[in-house]
Write a protein that holds these residues in place. Structure first.
Motif, short mmCIF file in Angstrom:
data_model
loop_
_atom_site.label_atom_id
_atom_site.label_comp_id
_atom_site.label_asym_id
_atom_site.label_seq_id
_atom_site.Cartn_x
_atom_site.Cartn_y
_atom_site.Cartn_z
N ASP A 68 0.83 -1.62 0.26
CA ASP A 68 0.22 0.06 -0.37
C ASP A 68 0.78 1.48 -0.53
OD1 ASP A 68 -1.96 -1.90 0.34
OD2 ASP A 68 -2.68 -1.40 1.90
N SER A 69 2.24 1.04 0.53
CA SER A 69 3.14 2.32 0.93
C SER A 69 3.49 2.40 -0.41
CB SER A 69 4.16 2.19 1.73
OG SER A 69 4.87 1.04 1.70
N MET A 70 3.58 2.00 -1.48
CA MET A 70 4.21 1.78 -2.68
C MET A 70 3.60 2.23 -3.65
SD MET A 70 6.56 -2.12 -2.31
CE MET A 70 7.36 -2.56 -3.47
N ILE A 71 4.12 2.02 -4.56
CA ILE A 71 4.29 2.83 -6.31
C ILE A 71 5.33 1.71 -7.07
CG2 ILE A 71 4.32 4.57 -7.87
CD1 ILE A 71 4.21 6.22 -6.07
N PHE A 72 4.74 0.95 -8.08
CA PHE A 72 5.06 0.16 -8.72
C PHE A 72 5.04 0.88 -10.03
CE2 PHE A 72 4.79 -3.33 -5.75
CZ PHE A 72 3.73 -3.15 -5.56
N TRP A 73 6.49 1.41 -10.53
CA TRP A 73 6.73 1.43 -11.66
C TRP A 73 6.28 1.06 -13.29
CZ3 TRP A 73 6.37 6.96 -11.51
CH2 TRP A 73 6.46 8.00 -10.85
N LYS A 74 7.08 0.08 -13.12
CA LYS A 74 6.92 -0.66 -13.61
C LYS A 74 7.92 -2.76 -13.45
CE LYS A 74 8.73 -1.59 -19.04
NZ LYS A 74 9.46 -0.66 -20.59
N ILE A 75 7.11 -3.50 -13.75
CA ILE A 75 7.29 -4.84 -14.10
C ILE A 75 7.61 -5.22 -15.31
CG2 ILE A 75 6.61 -7.53 -12.61
CD1 ILE A 75 5.08 -5.43 -11.32
N LYS A 76 8.58 -5.97 -15.95
CA LYS A 76 9.10 -6.28 -17.11
C LYS A 76 9.76 -7.32 -16.91
CE LYS A 76 13.26 -3.79 -17.44
NZ LYS A 76 14.07 -3.04 -18.29
N GLY A 121 12.88 -10.17 -17.11
CA GLY A 121 14.27 -10.16 -16.46
C GLY A 121 15.19 -10.83 -17.08
N GLY A 122 15.15 -10.96 -18.75
CA GLY A 122 15.85 -11.48 -19.31
C GLY A 122 15.45 -12.89 -19.50
N GLY A 123 14.72 -13.96 -18.68
CA GLY A 123 13.86 -15.07 -18.58
C GLY A 123 12.70 -15.48 -19.15
N PRO A 124 12.12 -16.15 -19.48
CA PRO A 124 10.63 -16.78 -19.14
C PRO A 124 10.68 -17.44 -17.25
CG PRO A 124 11.52 -18.63 -20.23
CD PRO A 124 12.79 -17.62 -20.21
N GLN A 125 11.64 -17.64 -16.73
CA GLN A 125 11.14 -17.05 -15.38
C GLN A 125 11.45 -16.34 -14.29
OE1 GLN A 125 9.09 -19.27 -14.28
NE2 GLN A 125 8.51 -20.01 -16.28
N LYS A 126 11.92 -14.61 -15.14
CA LYS A 126 12.63 -14.12 -14.49
C LYS A 126 12.10 -13.04 -14.96
CE LYS A 126 17.66 -15.80 -14.96
NZ LYS A 126 19.45 -15.77 -15.48
N SER A 127 12.14 -11.43 -14.13
CA SER A 127 11.39 -10.59 -13.96
C SER A 127 12.42 -9.08 -13.64
CB SER A 127 9.64 -10.80 -13.48
OG SER A 127 9.22 -10.87 -13.78
N ILE A 128 12.10 -8.35 -13.23
CA ILE A 128 12.70 -7.17 -12.65
C ILE A 128 11.32 -5.93 -12.01
CG2 ILE A 128 14.03 -4.95 -13.31
CD1 ILE A 128 15.65 -6.71 -15.25
N GLY A 129 11.58 -5.70 -10.88
CA GLY A 129 10.77 -4.40 -10.66
C GLY A 129 11.29 -3.37 -10.91
N ILE A 130 10.42 -1.96 -10.87
CA ILE A 130 11.22 -0.86 -10.65
C ILE A 130 10.43 -0.09 -9.80
CG2 ILE A 130 11.61 1.84 -11.21
CD1 ILE A 130 12.20 -1.73 -13.49
N VAL A 131 10.78 -0.03 -8.30
CA VAL A 131 9.63 0.71 -7.14
C VAL A 131 10.15 1.82 -6.93
CG1 VAL A 131 8.85 -1.80 -7.01
CG2 VAL A 131 10.05 -1.37 -5.85
N SER A 132 8.95 2.18 -6.01
CA SER A 132 9.35 2.89 -5.00
C SER A 132 8.79 3.41 -3.92
CB SER A 132 10.11 4.83 -5.54
OG SER A 132 8.46 4.74 -5.86
N THR A 133 8.74 4.24 -2.66
CA THR A 133 7.92 5.00 -1.26
C THR A 133 7.27 5.96 -2.28
OG1 THR A 133 9.68 6.05 -1.09
CG2 THR A 133 9.23 4.14 0.33
N LYS A 134 5.85 6.63 -1.77
CA LYS A 134 4.89 7.23 -2.64
C LYS A 134 5.57 8.55 -2.48
CE LYS A 134 0.14 4.56 -1.73
NZ LYS A 134 -0.85 4.93 -0.95
#
Length: 242
Positions: free
Chosen positions: A186-194, A196-209
């Protein structure tokens, strides 16, 4: 011609001799009487002394018997007192023994707690967090925590990573990002989830509000266990191509 003594002179001598004999007899009687009286007095004194000695001895014996009885009574009292003292001592010993047992149990419990704490500390020590500088200008440091675990999953079957913003897989990615940063969703902003270079990898960019804390988190899918954080970059800015 010699003159003859008168007859009365002879008679007078006889009388004197008789008087002397009677006097000697009387003197002897008096001496015997004196001796008898003296002996009687001496014997009486000895008897009195012996009687007095016997009476004194009897008195001493009686006094000794009374002392012995008194000592016996004192000993009885002492025995009774000792019995009470021994009972009190036994009760005190029982109390001390119970107290010692309680202290021993308490010490054992404390020791067990200390061992548990030490084991937990050992586990914590085995979980290491490493921070290293980054070559990327918008990353201040990269953090890796060996304690990170998969966040769990309700998905079954073959896993397919999704980025639709609605699926269970998407929600589990958000959960893993919050877990890595220590922030609540609830205290986060999820700027992007993409990807991460493979079918079982991901990267998320987040921050506090308020954007005071900014992170880029790398996730990896663990089959049957869910998404697991593997690396987190602390960002100095969100102004970059992500």
């Amino acid at each position: 011609m010699t003159e003859r003594e008168p007859d009365f002179s002879r008679t007078a001598r006889k009388k004197r001799n008789r008087s002397s004999t009677i006097l000697n007899i009387l003197i002897g009687v008096v001496i015997v009487a004196i001796i008898i009286t003296a002996s009687t007095i001496f014997i009486g004194d000895n008897d009195d002394g012996q009687a007095g000695g016997k009476e004194a001895q009897t008195t001493d014996n009686n006094a000794k018997e009374m002392d012995d009885q008194s000592d016996f009574s004192s000993n009885d009292s002492t025995v009774e007192d000792d019995g009470e003292t021994n009972e009190d001592s036994a009760e005190a010993d029982d109390g001390n023994s119970s107290s010692d047992n309680a202290d021993a149990d308490e010490s054992a419990s404390s020791s067990d707690n200390e061992e548990t704490t030490d084991e937990a500390a050992g586990d914590d020590e085995s979980d290491t967090v490493t921070s290293t500088p980054s070559d990327e200008e918008f990353v201040t440091e990269t953090v890796v925590n060996s304690a990170w675990q998969p966040v769990g999953t309700t998905q079954t079957g073959e896993h397919v990573s999704k980025y639709d913003g609605e699926s269970v897989d998407w929600q589990e990615k958000k959960k893993a990002l919050a877990y890595a940063t220590g922030l609540s969703e609830d205290s986060m902003i999820f700027w992007k989830i993409k990807n991460g270079g493979g079918p079982q990898k991901s990267i998320g960019i987040v921050s506090t509000k308020d954007s005071s804390e900014k992170y880029r988190v790398h996730l990896e899918w663990i089959e049957g266990q869910g998404w697991k954080p593997v690396k987190m970059d602390k960002l100095s800015t969100l102004d970059f191509d992500y």
